[in-house]
Structure formats: structure tokens, C-alpha cells
Design an enzyme around this catalytic site. Structure first.
Site, PDB file in Angstrom:
ATOM      1  CB  CYS A  93      -0.931   0.015   1.202  1.00 12.10           C
ATOM      2  SG  CYS A  93      -1.556  -1.608   1.653  1.00 12.10           S
TER       3      CYS A  93
ATOM      4  CG  HIS B 169      -6.116   1.572   0.140  1.00 16.40           C
ATOM      5  ND1 HIS B 169      -4.965   2.112  -0.391  1.00 16.40           N
ATOM      6  CD2 HIS B 169      -5.703   0.668   1.069  1.00 16.40           C
ATOM      7  CE1 HIS B 169      -3.907   1.555   0.193  1.00 16.40           C
ATOM      8  NE2 HIS B 169      -4.323   0.665   1.077  1.00 16.40           N
TER       9      HIS B 169
END
Lengths: 143, 389
Positions: B83, B337
Site C-alpha cells: 500500500c 484505496h
């Protein structure tokens, strides 16, 4: 020449195992004998859970197996309502982390415990548990 | 020492099910960033392509995207820290420019999470942590962050309501960010209504409303040496500090559960390099993949003392008008995300803030901004501090 036998005991670990071969496959052998084990470096004394074949402290690969015994303290936990593929039949279940004398252990709470029983700070034991299809893991029970 | 600047930023709209291929998705952010930087592809000396490979069907996407973007024959490579991939990309690009290897470097982050089926995605989620020792127990990302939430609550008395307040704040700004996937309002009443989907349990104590959504998206950041920045850009934003850290992947190898050590370590490095303290940060983007992640970020970055993050959100200090505005673009909770694109999107927001171009999300006259971007469950930490002239 005789065919070399592959030690793939690690494929038995947990509901779904993603590993089959590891130098610490004896962990599974110990679980089958009723013991949850950690490793300890013979050279520098560092203790590891999860067990490791190699010491990150002194780079030795000479390890002893030591049992995770006694009471641990529950550090934190979470009850899952959703799980990854392969865990549908286990839901809901509670994952947890406990502090024992030398090591921390990550695992699941025993299904015998009700939600009200599970609180941060409670005393637990880590014990092997037989799963379906010959698989094996360990879980935390109330100490 | 010559400085390094961000001279161009771009981001696609974050969506569910992008109607195009990964190269077309990447193109959206790239075109915006290159036009923003007032350059052409010929000016770009190298590119770094960032994503989480488990969502990609294309093997080694860097070459494929570089060709589509017009970035051949310049060097390109692929980089991954889950991420936080594009923040790591920024750090590597910074080093390349600083070393004098290249003058202008493009960091392209992307993720088309809908590239794989929902079932494939569920299968990969099970392998998101230590596959040997933890995945066999049936772990998932929300559950790991839930362990942190439980530890924070037990230690500091933080409540589920405190976490919900963070989601309400995120939605306040998600509604005014046209690039966000979730633009609907969220109220505390919705968390208290058992019929409302946001109140549904996921992994106790986290509920649906505490979790960000998957999305498809791309981001692009153009970095330049001081000389090139001054030649091309009217409003260069300078990189003042970069910090990064790592820790044990398995929870049993860690000592802290009410915070993320990687964020603390990365922040320490970045603050020292920039020569600034937390008090001097005027606007911040933090990695709120879950509400508890933002709460911990307040404390790990020094905006609040350990355990006092809840006081910050209760007093609305992290709103746009507060003492330290955080995620006033809606954060991951509202924007969505798309793993590899997330860090670049956060950096873009801070660059626009420092240039005074954040539109309805603009904070009053910020001079120094911070980006906190976490990979995995606190496995990789990245903190970047930016400033303007």
C-alpha cells in the site's frame, strides 16, 4: 537410488496452510505430541516464536526447541465475521495474541470460550488442537 | 546541496470497476501530471512504476506502461511495498535525482483491483500477512487493524464512537472531492442504526464504516532537480524530508499494538531531515485504511501524545479549520484505496494544498505538509515532508 522422502508436514498447519516445506517442520511433529514449541539459539540464546531455523541475532543455524509453557496474558483479540477463502466453515472465530514468559504467540481463541469470557489481560494456555481432515493447529484456552 | 522538487501531480478518479485496461488507467494520471509540470514525455529521464503485483494479470507491468506513456527508451522499473509502493517510489526517485543520475523522474502508481474476480481477491487477502505462521488461522487486513484497535481501546479508553468520528470527518471531505469513490455523507446516527450497513460487524471492534473500500485508480508524481524545477515550474514543492522503516511481519515479533513503530521511526527520520517538528506541520495526509489507522497516525506522528488521539478528533482539531488538518481530501476511507496509487494520491493532495490549489478542500495558507503512507499492517512505514518557497 532410493527416492528421497519429502518432509512436507507443514501443509497440515491450520485450516488452510500456504506452506508445506520448512526447516522447522518439527513444529508440526511437536504439535502432534501435544506441545507448542519455540526455538532458542544455542549460540546467543535468542528465543523465537514463531520458531525459526536461523538466528537473526548471531546468524547461527544451531537451534534448540523449547516448549511454550505456563500462563500467557491476552494482549489483544478480534472476532471475525468474514474470512478468506477456505475459512467459511470456521466463521465466526476469534484471533488473538498472547504474551508468554519468553515469547509472544499469535493464534485463535478456543471455540469453547464465549465472547464474554474473552478480555484483554485474561490468562491463557496455548494448546494443540486437532482440526478436520488430519490438520492441526493450536489455540488459546482459559488458564 | 541542491534540492529536489515535485513539479507535477496527477490522479485518475478512483472508481469501482475502471472501464479500461491498466495502461489506459495509468495514462489518466500521467497526462495530468505531465501537463501540470509543463513538460513532455521527452523531458522525463526515467520512470518508476508502482503497484501491488498480486492484483496484476500483466507480468512486469513497468515496461508495458512505460511504452504506452511514451517513456521509452528511458529506463523504467517496477517497485513494490504494497500500500505504500508509490511513497517508496518517491523516495527512490529522490535518491536518483539527488545522486545526479537523472534530472526528471516520473513515479506512476496504479492498481486495477477489479482486474481479478472477487473470489480471487478474497483468496489473496488470506495471504496478506505471514503465510507460514498467521494466514493458516484465517487472518485478514481488517482483523489485523482490529487487533490494534482493541489494544488501543484497552490501553487508552478509546471507544468505537471515537473511531466513527474519524469516518464522519472523512465523509465530510469525500463529499467535496470529485476524485473520491465514496462521496456520500456519513453520520454518527448511521453507526448506531443496526439496519445500516456501515454499522455491520467486520472484525470486532471494527465495523463496515471503519474500513476503506477497494478501488481502481492511478496517480503520478513528477520529480525534478532544483535546476530543472526552476526552469519548468512556477510553483515547485520541495521535498524536505523522507523517512522509511520496516518491522516484523508477524504480530508475535512486535512489541507495540496500540501504534505502528514503522510510522514512528519513519517520522523521526523525516522530521530530522526536514529540520521541523510536528507542531510545524500545517496539513497532513495519513494512511487511514481503517479509522484506527488514522487514530494511531495522530499519535505516531506526534500530533497528539500516545492515547490522546481521541481528544484530537473529539475536538475536531483534524478538521480543515482545526489545529492540524488531516485527510481533508476524504482520506482512503472516502477516496478508496487502489493500493499502488494511494501514496501518489496523498502526495498530490499535499502538493495542491501547498500550492493553494486544493479548491473547496483548501486549508488556509499551509507552508509545510506531511504524508504518512503505510504498507501492509504496519510492515512498511513512509513519511514524506514537503514545503514551498
Amino acid at each position: 537410488m532410493a527416492k528421497q522422502e519429502i518432509d512436507d508436514r507443514f501443509k497440515k498447519f491450520g485450516t488452510v496452510s500456504f506452506t508445506s516445506i520448512s526447516k522447522v517442520n518439527d513444529f508440526i511433529g511437536y504439535l502432534e505430541k501435544g506441545k507448542v514449541m519455540a526455538t532458542k539459539c544455542k549460540k546467543c540464546g535468542m528465543t523465537f516464536f514463531p520458531p525459526r531455523a536461523d538466528c537473526s541475532g548471531c546468524l547461527s543455524s544451531d537451534m534448540d526447541w523449547i516448549e511454550v509453557t505456563g500462563e500467557g496474558t491476552l494482549l489483544t483479540f478480534s472476532k471475525l465475521q468474514y474470512g478468506p477463502v477456505g475459512f467459511e466453515g470456521d466463521l465466526p472465530y476469534t484471533i488473538a495474541l498472547a504474551q508468554f514468559k519468553d515469547v509472544k504467540v499469535f493464534g485463535r481463541m478456543s471455540k469453547e470460550l464465549s465472547d464474554a469470557d474473552v478480555v484483554v489481560g485474561m490468562k491463557v494456555k496455548a494448546l494443540p488442537v486437532q482440526l478436520a481432515n488430519g490438520k492441526i493447529a493450536y489455540e488459546f484456552k482459559k488458564a | 546541496m541542491a534540492r529536489v522538487a515535485i513539479i507535477g501531480v496527477g490522479q485518475s478518479k478512483f472508481v469501482r470497476g475502471y472501464p479500461g485496461s491498466i495502461r489506459e488507467l495509468a495514462f489518466e494520471a500521467y497526462r495530468e501530471a505531465v501537463q501540470d509540470a509543463n513538460i513532455t514525455s521527452k523531458n522525463v529521464d526515467a520512470s518508476i512504476i508502482c503497484s501491488a503485483p498480486e492484483y496484476d494479470k500483466q507480468r512486469s507491468p513497468a515496461g508495458v506502461l512505460a511504452e504506452y506513456l511514451g517513456l521509452t527508451p528511458q529506463p523504467t522499473f517496477y517497485l513494490e511495498t504494497v500500500c505504500s509502493s508509490s511513497s517508496t517510489g518517491l523516495k527512490v526517485a529522490y535518491s536518483m535525482v539527488k545522486a545526479g543520475l537523472h534530472d526528471i523522474v516520473c513515479i506512476l502508481g496504479f492498481q486495477k483491483m477489479s482486474e481479478i474476480t472477487s473470489a480471487e481477491s478474497q483468496e489473496r487477502m488470506g495471504r496478506g500477512a505471514d503465510i507460514q505462521w498467521e494466514s493458516p488461522f484465517g487472518t485478514m487486513m481488517p482483523a489485523y487493524y482490529a487487533l490494534h484497535a482493541r489494544a488501543h481501546m484497552a490501553k487508552y479508553g478509546t471507544t468505537e464512537d471515537d473511531l466513527a468520528l474519524i469516518r464522519v470527518k472523512a465523509a465530510t471531505y469525500g463529499q467535496i472531492n470529485d476524485r473520491a469513490v465514496y462521496q456520500k455523507p456519513v453520520t454518527m446516527e448511521m453507526f448506531k442504526d443496526p439496519e445500516n450497513s456501515l454499522a455491520g460487524p467486520v472484525a470486532s471492534p471494527l465495523r463496515v464504516g471503519d474500513c476503506c473500500a477497494n478501488a481502481d485508480g492511478s496517480s503520478c508524481i513528477i520529480l525534478a532537480s532544483e535546476e530543472k524545477a526552476k526552469a519548468f515550474s512556477k510553483k515547485p514543492v520541495w521535498i524536505l524530508g523522507v523517512g522509511a522503516a520496516s518491522t516484523a511481519v508477524n504480530m508475535a515479533g512486535r512489541d507495540l499494538f496500540s501504534g505502528l513503530t514503522v510510522a514512528m521511526e519513519a517520522a523521526k527520520t523525516a522530521y530530522k531531515m526536514a529540520g521541523v517538528s510536528p507542531k510545524e506541520i500545517d496539513v497532513a495526509e495519513v494512511h487511514d485504511c481503517f479509522t484506527i489507522a488514522e487514530m494511531m497516525a495522530y499519535e505516531n506522528l506526534g500530533f497528539a501524545k500516545p492515547g490522546e488521539g481521541k481528544d484530537l478528533i473529539r475536538a475536531k482539531e483534524t478538521y480543515k479549520e482545526g489545529g492540524i488538518p488531516v485527510n481533508v481530501d476524504g482520506g482512503l476511507l472516502s477516496k478508496g484505496h487502489p493500493i499502488g496509487a494511494t501514496g501518489g494520491s496523498q502526495l498530490r493532495t499535499i502538493v495542491l494544498q501547498l500550492r493553494g490549489e486544493a479548491g473547496p478542500m483548501q486549508v488556509e495558507n499551509p507552508e509545510i505538509g506531511l504524508v504518512h503512507n503505510i504498507g501492509g499492517v504496519g510492515l512498511y512505514g513512509n513519511v514524506t515532508i514537503l514545503g514551498r518557497d
